[in-house]
Design a protein around this motif. Sequence first.
Motif, PDB file in Angstrom:
ATOM      1  N   ALA A  39      54.821 -13.350  67.619  1.00 33.63           N
ATOM      2  CA  ALA A  39      55.261 -13.156  67.474  1.00 33.63           C
ATOM      3  C   ALA A  39      54.392 -12.302  65.873  1.00 33.63           C
ATOM      4  O   ALA A  39      53.752 -12.797  65.451  1.00 33.63           O
ATOM      5  N   LEU A  40      55.634 -11.234  65.185  1.00 30.72           N
ATOM      6  CA  LEU A  40      54.758 -10.929  63.790  1.00 30.72           C
ATOM      7  C   LEU A  40      55.862 -11.420  62.566  1.00 30.72           C
ATOM      8  O   LEU A  40      57.227 -11.412  62.911  1.00 30.72           O
ATOM      9  N   ASN A  41      55.592 -11.790  61.985  1.00 27.11           N
ATOM     10  CA  ASN A  41      56.419 -11.200  60.752  1.00 27.11           C
ATOM     11  C   ASN A  41      55.946 -10.825  59.391  1.00 27.11           C
ATOM     12  O   ASN A  41      55.410 -10.529  58.920  1.00 27.11           O
ATOM     13  N   HIS A  42      56.068 -10.999  58.045  1.00 29.38           N
ATOM     14  CA  HIS A  42      55.358 -10.212  56.950  1.00 29.38           C
ATOM     15  C   HIS A  42      54.539 -10.959  56.387  1.00 29.38           C
ATOM     16  O   HIS A  42      53.505 -10.309  56.136  1.00 29.38           O
ATOM     17  N   GLU A  43      54.414 -12.057  56.683  1.00 27.10           N
ATOM     18  CA  GLU A  43      53.477 -12.698  56.353  1.00 27.10           C
ATOM     19  C   GLU A  43      51.990 -12.161  56.996  1.00 27.10           C
ATOM     20  O   GLU A  43      50.859 -11.836  56.800  1.00 27.10           O
ATOM     21  N   ARG A  44      52.279 -12.454  58.304  1.00 23.16           N
ATOM     22  CA  ARG A  44      51.477 -11.943  58.851  1.00 23.16           C
ATOM     23  C   ARG A  44      50.603 -10.434  59.476  1.00 23.16           C
ATOM     24  O   ARG A  44      50.216 -10.142  59.466  1.00 23.16           O
ATOM     25  N   ILE A  45      51.889  -9.207  58.993  1.00 23.16           N
ATOM     26  CA  ILE A  45      51.380  -8.438  58.669  1.00 23.16           C
ATOM     27  C   ILE A  45      50.505  -7.874  57.716  1.00 23.16           C
ATOM     28  O   ILE A  45      49.816  -6.984  57.300  1.00 23.16           O
ATOM     29  N   ALA A  46      50.844  -8.873  56.425  1.00 23.37           N
ATOM     30  CA  ALA A  46      50.217  -8.695  54.907  1.00 23.37           C
ATOM     31  C   ALA A  46      48.537  -8.898  55.577  1.00 23.37           C
ATOM     32  O   ALA A  46      48.054  -7.909  55.170  1.00 23.37           O
ATOM     33  N   GLY A  47      48.174 -10.047  56.519  1.00 20.84           N
ATOM     34  CA  GLY A  47      47.009 -10.177  56.565  1.00 20.84           C
ATOM     35  C   GLY A  47      46.509  -9.508  57.229  1.00 20.84           C
ATOM     36  O   GLY A  47      44.954  -9.255  57.661  1.00 20.84           O
ATOM     37  N   ILE A  48      46.770  -8.749  58.478  1.00 21.90           N
ATOM     38  CA  ILE A  48      46.558  -6.907  59.499  1.00 21.90           C
ATOM     39  C   ILE A  48      45.819  -6.490  58.398  1.00 21.90           C
ATOM     40  O   ILE A  48      45.367  -5.636  58.512  1.00 21.90           O
ATOM     41  N   ALA A  49      47.035  -6.473  57.876  1.00 21.69           N
ATOM     42  CA  ALA A  49      45.794  -5.007  56.437  1.00 21.69           C
ATOM     43  C   ALA A  49      45.611  -5.320  55.536  1.00 21.69           C
ATOM     44  O   ALA A  49      44.551  -4.728  54.982  1.00 21.69           O
ATOM     45  N   HIS A  62      56.455  -0.281  56.308  1.00 19.54           N
ATOM     46  CA  HIS A  62      57.399  -0.351  57.643  1.00 19.54           C
ATOM     47  C   HIS A  62      57.289  -1.665  58.065  1.00 19.54           C
ATOM     48  O   HIS A  62      57.205  -1.841  59.144  1.00 19.54           O
ATOM     49  N   SER A  63      56.811  -2.819  57.270  1.00 15.28           N
ATOM     50  CA  SER A  63      57.080  -4.375  58.185  1.00 15.28           C
ATOM     51  C   SER A  63      58.169  -4.301  58.674  1.00 15.28           C
ATOM     52  O   SER A  63      58.469  -4.796  59.860  1.00 15.28           O
ATOM     53  N   ASP A  64      59.830  -3.640  57.856  1.00 10.22           N
ATOM     54  CA  ASP A  64      60.447  -4.501  59.115  1.00 10.22           C
ATOM     55  C   ASP A  64      60.878  -3.782  59.905  1.00 10.22           C
ATOM     56  O   ASP A  64      61.536  -4.098  60.761  1.00 10.22           O
ATOM     57  N   ASP A  65      60.137  -2.524  59.914  1.00  6.56           N
ATOM     58  CA  ASP A  65      60.430  -1.805  61.010  1.00  6.56           C
ATOM     59  C   ASP A  65      59.318  -2.044  62.360  1.00  6.56           C
ATOM     60  O   ASP A  65      59.855  -2.596  63.348  1.00  6.56           O
ATOM     61  N   ILE A  66      58.086  -2.548  62.121  1.00  3.92           N
ATOM     62  CA  ILE A  66      57.020  -3.194  62.889  1.00  3.92           C
ATOM     63  C   ILE A  66      58.145  -4.823  63.464  1.00  3.92           C
ATOM     64  O   ILE A  66      58.216  -5.179  64.468  1.00  3.92           O
ATOM     65  N   ILE A  67      58.679  -5.347  61.981  1.00  7.42           N
ATOM     66  CA  ILE A  67      58.921  -7.225  62.843  1.00  7.42           C
ATOM     67  C   ILE A  67      60.200  -6.169  63.688  1.00  7.42           C
ATOM     68  O   ILE A  67      60.355  -7.792  64.673  1.00  7.42           O
ATOM     69  N   ALA A  68      60.816  -5.674  63.287  1.00  5.14           N
ATOM     70  CA  ALA A  68      62.034  -4.815  64.363  1.00  5.14           C
ATOM     71  C   ALA A  68      62.378  -4.692  65.805  1.00  5.14           C
ATOM     72  O   ALA A  68      62.375  -5.399  66.706  1.00  5.14           O
ATOM     73  N   LEU A 125      54.593  -4.172  73.709  1.00  5.62           N
ATOM     74  CA  LEU A 125      54.398  -3.121  73.996  1.00  5.62           C
ATOM     75  C   LEU A 125      55.324  -2.132  73.019  1.00  5.62           C
ATOM     76  O   LEU A 125      54.682  -1.191  72.194  1.00  5.62           O
ATOM     77  N   SER A 126      56.211  -2.774  72.398  1.00  5.04           N
ATOM     78  CA  SER A 126      57.217  -2.246  71.385  1.00  5.04           C
ATOM     79  C   SER A 126      56.408  -2.316  69.891  1.00  5.04           C
ATOM     80  O   SER A 126      56.001  -1.554  69.058  1.00  5.04           O
ATOM     81  N   SER A 127      55.716  -3.887  69.823  1.00  4.13           N
ATOM     82  CA  SER A 127      54.699  -3.869  68.709  1.00  4.13           C
ATOM     83  C   SER A 127      54.082  -2.676  68.292  1.00  4.13           C
ATOM     84  O   SER A 127      53.366  -2.456  67.414  1.00  4.13           O
ATOM     85  N   ASN A 128      53.461  -2.753  69.544  1.00  3.68           N
ATOM     86  CA  ASN A 128      51.455  -1.389  69.241  1.00  3.68           C
ATOM     87  C   ASN A 128      51.790  -0.054  69.395  1.00  3.68           C
ATOM     88  O   ASN A 128      51.539   0.308  68.977  1.00  3.68           O
ATOM     89  N   ALA A 129      53.444   0.143  69.303  1.00  3.52           N
ATOM     90  CA  ALA A 129      54.411   1.353  70.617  1.00  3.52           C
ATOM     91  C   ALA A 129      54.333   1.509  68.498  1.00  3.52           C
ATOM     92  O   ALA A 129      53.960   3.029  67.862  1.00  3.52           O
TER      93      ALA A 129
END
Length: 420
Positions: A73-83, A44-50, A155-159
């Motif tokens: 800011a979040l992008n695909h690379e940062r979300i991959a790092g979080i995962a 769901h990276s695209d949804d999170i980035i949106a 707020l939006s990112s965390n939600a």
Amino acid sequence: MILMTSEVIQKATAAQKAAAAMNRLTTAQKNNALETMADALLAHSDDIIAANAEDLSRGKEQGTSPSLLDRLALNHERIAGIAEGLRQIVQLQDPVGATIQSFTRPNGLKVEQIAVPIGVIGIIYEARPNVTVDAAGLCLKTGNCVVLRGGSAALSSNAKIVEVLRNSLKTTDMPPDAIQLIEDSDRASVNEMLRLNGLLDVIIPRGGAALIQNVVQNATVPVIETGAGICHVFVDESANPAMASSIAYNAKMQRPSVCNSMETLLVHVAFARNGGLEELLAPMVKADAELRISGVTSGELANARKATDEDFATEYNDYILNVKIVSGLDEALEHIAAFGTKHSECIVTENADNAERFLQEVDAAAVYHNASTRFTDGFEFGYGAEIGISTQKLHARGPMGLPSLTSTKYRIYGNGQIRG
């Protein structure tokens, strides 16, 4: 009549109800849930980035600095790092159920003390969205439920992140209600959390000094105080000049925005003489650090002014450094006692007696001999991850890895004993 309850109470109550189910989970079940959460973040990276784009847009409209926007800011690379961070937590040893001590009393009672989850942990933070996942992962690995209250900037990112995580848990043995996010951005929601005795077992604040002090001073729920770091490096008379310069530079300049960076450099007057001080500070001056100095005329050094007590009591988190010339170890110890925040303190010396006195007498979570304060970190200590750095003395102190998110329980085995 229908009684309305607040979002905070509703979500804390749901977390508390989920705690019993969390207690029954095996390590394998918890690890499977964390792996599932990691997969869901990637899917769901695209949804999170949106959702993150909404936070960035709002931040720009409100005049948020470019550096803070970059951290948000979040992008695909940062979300991959979080995962990947969740997958690393999977690899860590589960402390729950570990036997801390076991003994048999003269009357035949066998007593075991074991590690158990704390229960429901409230986390109040201002940081980047990755903290939402990190904190949830650490709490869930230790069988705890977590009530998160992040800053309004994310707020939006965390939600969206919590929505993704909760939905992913529906396919696992872990109850989705183990993760809760308070979405009310009003400060009143924080104040309400601070008084949720009976629903929250502990609160951990992560953020700036103002946030931490608000929580510590106003909470009736037990608090684990973290973060604030006015850290010192004391360069003693016998210090190796090259080592002192390297340690001081790293402690201040490697990443000044974090709580384990040095804010004040204490220098023995004998070391400072004959160019020693200038040699020590030259690399930082070259890197445009702003100096505030006590003990010499500020005009003697470029980019410097006289330091005040207010400076010594300030956590800059910036390229600003206090410098104080001291007469020796005793004055250095007195200064640290007066202005330190019990976080991380360092002595650079070749004098073994002075090193031992410093390590023994300084009241801090981490004390160093000939090493940078920047090592006060759960990863650097081999814990793999941390929920924060505790600067208090009860329950946990220093980098808080998984064991710090557990309490203890005594199990007693008998065969009919009664007390006379």
